[in-house]
Design an enzyme around this catalytic site. Structure first.
Site, short mmCIF file in Angstrom:
data_model
loop_
_atom_site.label_atom_id
_atom_site.label_comp_id
_atom_site.label_asym_id
_atom_site.label_seq_id
_atom_site.Cartn_x
_atom_site.Cartn_y
_atom_site.Cartn_z
N TYR A 47 15.15 68.76 33.94
CA TYR A 47 14.55 67.60 34.46
C TYR A 47 13.57 68.03 35.66
O TYR A 47 13.59 69.05 36.45
CB TYR A 47 15.48 66.72 35.00
CG TYR A 47 15.71 65.20 34.37
CD1 TYR A 47 14.63 64.53 34.35
CD2 TYR A 47 16.95 64.89 33.95
CE1 TYR A 47 14.45 63.35 33.47
CE2 TYR A 47 16.90 63.45 33.34
CZ TYR A 47 15.65 62.75 33.02
OH TYR A 47 15.72 61.69 32.37
N GLU A 49 10.87 65.63 37.10
CA GLU A 49 9.94 64.70 37.44
C GLU A 49 9.12 65.02 38.85
O GLU A 49 9.80 65.57 39.63
CB GLU A 49 10.58 63.44 37.81
CG GLU A 49 11.18 62.62 36.44
CD GLU A 49 12.26 61.58 36.99
OE1 GLU A 49 13.30 61.89 37.49
OE2 GLU A 49 11.97 60.41 36.36
N ASP A 193 -12.11 60.20 24.29
CA ASP A 193 -10.78 60.34 23.66
C ASP A 193 -11.21 61.54 22.75
O ASP A 193 -11.73 61.11 21.39
CB ASP A 193 -10.14 59.36 23.28
CG ASP A 193 -8.97 59.67 22.39
OD1 ASP A 193 -8.50 60.72 22.19
OD2 ASP A 193 -8.22 58.62 22.30
N THR A 219 -5.05 64.53 22.28
CA THR A 219 -3.80 65.04 21.77
C THR A 219 -3.89 66.60 21.84
O THR A 219 -4.94 67.09 21.88
CB THR A 219 -3.48 64.45 20.23
OG1 THR A 219 -4.37 64.95 19.55
CG2 THR A 219 -3.20 63.00 20.50
N LYS A 222 -3.63 68.28 17.12
CA LYS A 222 -4.55 68.16 15.98
C LYS A 222 -5.34 69.53 15.88
O LYS A 222 -4.60 70.42 15.37
CB LYS A 222 -5.44 66.80 16.12
CG LYS A 222 -4.69 65.79 15.90
CD LYS A 222 -5.54 64.44 16.34
CE LYS A 222 -4.77 63.20 15.95
NZ LYS A 222 -4.24 62.77 17.26
N ARG A 228 2.93 68.63 19.45
CA ARG A 228 2.77 67.13 19.28
C ARG A 228 2.74 66.83 21.21
O ARG A 228 3.59 66.88 21.59
CB ARG A 228 3.74 66.43 18.55
CG ARG A 228 3.66 65.08 18.31
CD ARG A 228 4.42 64.68 17.32
NE ARG A 228 4.11 65.26 16.11
CZ ARG A 228 2.83 64.79 15.28
NH1 ARG A 228 2.25 63.81 15.67
NH2 ARG A 228 2.56 65.67 14.39
N1 DSN Z 1 -2.53 58.71 14.23
C1 DSN Z 1 -3.35 59.64 14.84
C2 DSN Z 1 -4.43 60.12 13.47
O1 DSN Z 1 -3.90 60.11 12.35
O2 DSN Z 1 -5.62 60.10 13.71
C3 DSN Z 1 -4.03 58.96 15.72
O3 DSN Z 1 -3.13 58.60 16.82
#
Ligand code: DSN
Length: 426
Positions: A47, A49, A193, A219, A222, A228
């Site tokens: 933990y 925080e 974003d 994110t 990707k 993730r």
């Molecule tokens: N679910 C993602 C995507 O496939 O682009 C976006 O959050």
């Protein structure tokens, strides 16, 4: 301790599925062994925080270091002055920015979800659309691209406090400079974003969003090829000229407001095992190997989209600048839905996702389009020649949608093609 064979066997089955198939979901990728090791480490037990050096728990001296390394590496990767690596996902990162920049019912602007935008950019069923008042800009039907003059018209008319650039299904580069000019005209905050093309932006293959946006979210799983998760960046931290305050009414610098929006605003304990894995992935993304990889992702996408066009498909906007493409199936197969295409391709071990295309005549559950991307197959080592073959295999299935013999024949070819490509080759 006895192994949970029920779950273990399912994980093995998923490993086999990932190994033997062709993964074309544009938002997925395969992490390295080192990233996987960090995620599966004892750091999950801790933990923490708070933030490095300012925690609410003892024993954080090690995770303070792993989190600080993650912050330093991502700042180096993007040339950014400030970062918060704690968001559990891209949607959480976006939620924290909206909590920082808006009051309930304030107006903000994002790309229409039906034109490639994201749920967290103002969908009525997402907190962004429930708590705030979204207005949308869109793409042109004729070109499939964003018309920035029309975006400016919407901005001047609706006067959003926050403008969001970025998408889930948009294959063209963004004019961040123009968006910043629009934002400045109405004294709005510009958020980019960059979840999808983050890796291409980081290594200079697309326009530099960090230079023009006040705040960046992304994110990490990707094109960045990490675990993730999500994060927030600022190219430059700044005194907040909009008079934004903490819940206690204190006016602070943007970095302090964003930190407190992530924790304690919307999250509790950070996932320190995931943050360590982010640090590993960011280290990898700084390497020459990654530059070769992400350059190949873009080359593969360009060859793939041209092959679709050559076979008679309509690729929205006619091609791609990044790692993905959106295909309107109606031109070649007027009666084929994205849903049926997705389900049938899965039977041949080819994974894509159904996707709305701009001005779609079908619902989000059926769709007229599919979205295809190259980050995952490029990690498996596939190159330009393989792209031709993959599109031909995909076309073979879609052209014989009810023919189980064709599906079986394509599946064998897919499995053969991937049999020499290890999942953990690096
Ligand atoms: N679910 C993602 C995507 O496939 O682009 C976006 O959050």
């Amino acid at each position: 301790m006895k192994r949970d064979s029920q779950i273990f066997d399912l994980i093995q089955a998923e490993c086999q599925r990932q190994t033997s198939g062709i993964e074309l979901i544009a938002s997925e990728n395969f992490v390295s062994n080192s990233v996987m090791e960090a995620m599966g480490s004892v750091l999950t037990n801790k933990y923490a925080e708070g933030y490095p050096g300012k925690r609410y728990y003892g024993g954080c001296q090690i995770v303070d270091q792993t989190e600080s390394i993650a912050i330093e590496r991502i700042k180096t990767l993007f040339g950014a002055e400030w970062a918060n690596v704690q968001p559990h996902s891209g949607a959480q990162a976006n939620m924290a920015v909206l909590l920082t920049c808006l009051k309930p019912r304030d107006v903000f602007m994002g790309l229409d979800l039906a034109h490639g935008g994201h749920l967290s950019h103002g969908s009525p069923v997402n907190s962004s659309g429930i708590l705030y008042k979204p207005v949308a800009y869109s793409v042109e039907e004729a070109t499939g691209t964003i018309n920035y003059d029309k975006m400016e018209e919407v901005a001047l008319r609706e006067r959003p406090k926050l403008i969001i650039g970025g998408a889930s299904a948009y294959s063209r580069d963004w004019d961040w400079k123009r968006m910043r000019e629009i934002a400045d005209k109405i004294n709005a905050i510009l958020m980019g974003d960059i979840s999808h093309p983050a890796g291409l932006i980081a290594r200079g293959l697309l326009n530099n969003a960090v230079q023009y946006c006040h705040i960046i979210t992304t994110t990490t799983h990707k094109t960045l090829r990490g675990p993730r998760g999500g994060l927030i960046l600022m190219g430059k931290d700044f005194e907040n000229p909009w008079g934004l305050t903490t819940p206690k009414g204190e006016i602070k610098k943007m970095s302090q407001l964003l930190d407190s929006a992530v924790f304690p605003g919307i999250q509790g304990g950070p996932l320190e095992h995931v943050i360590a894995a982010k640090a590993v992935a960011f280290g990898e993304a700084l390497s020459d190997d990654y530059l070769n990889y992400i350059t190949q992702v873009k080359k593969n996408a360009q060859v793939m989209s041209q092959t679709f066009v050559d076979l008679g498909y309509k690729v929205i906007s006619g091609g791609t600048d990044n790692h993905l493409m959106l295909i309107d199936l109606r031109q070649k197969f007027p009666n084929l839905t994205g849903k049926l295409a997705e389900n049938t391709l899965v039977q041949a071990d080819i994974t894509i996702n159904k996707n709305m295309v701009p001005f779609d005549s079908r619902t989000p559950f059926t769709t007229s389009g599919i979205r295809v991307g190259t980050p995952a197959i490029t990690t498996r080592g596939l190159k330009e020649n393989d792209m031709h073959l993959i599109v031909e295999l995909l076309d073979d299935v879609l052209s014989h949608i009810d023919d189980t013999n064709t599906i079986e024949k394509v599946k064998k070819k897919v499995n053969q093609m991937m049999s020499t490509r290890k999942l953990f080759a690096w």
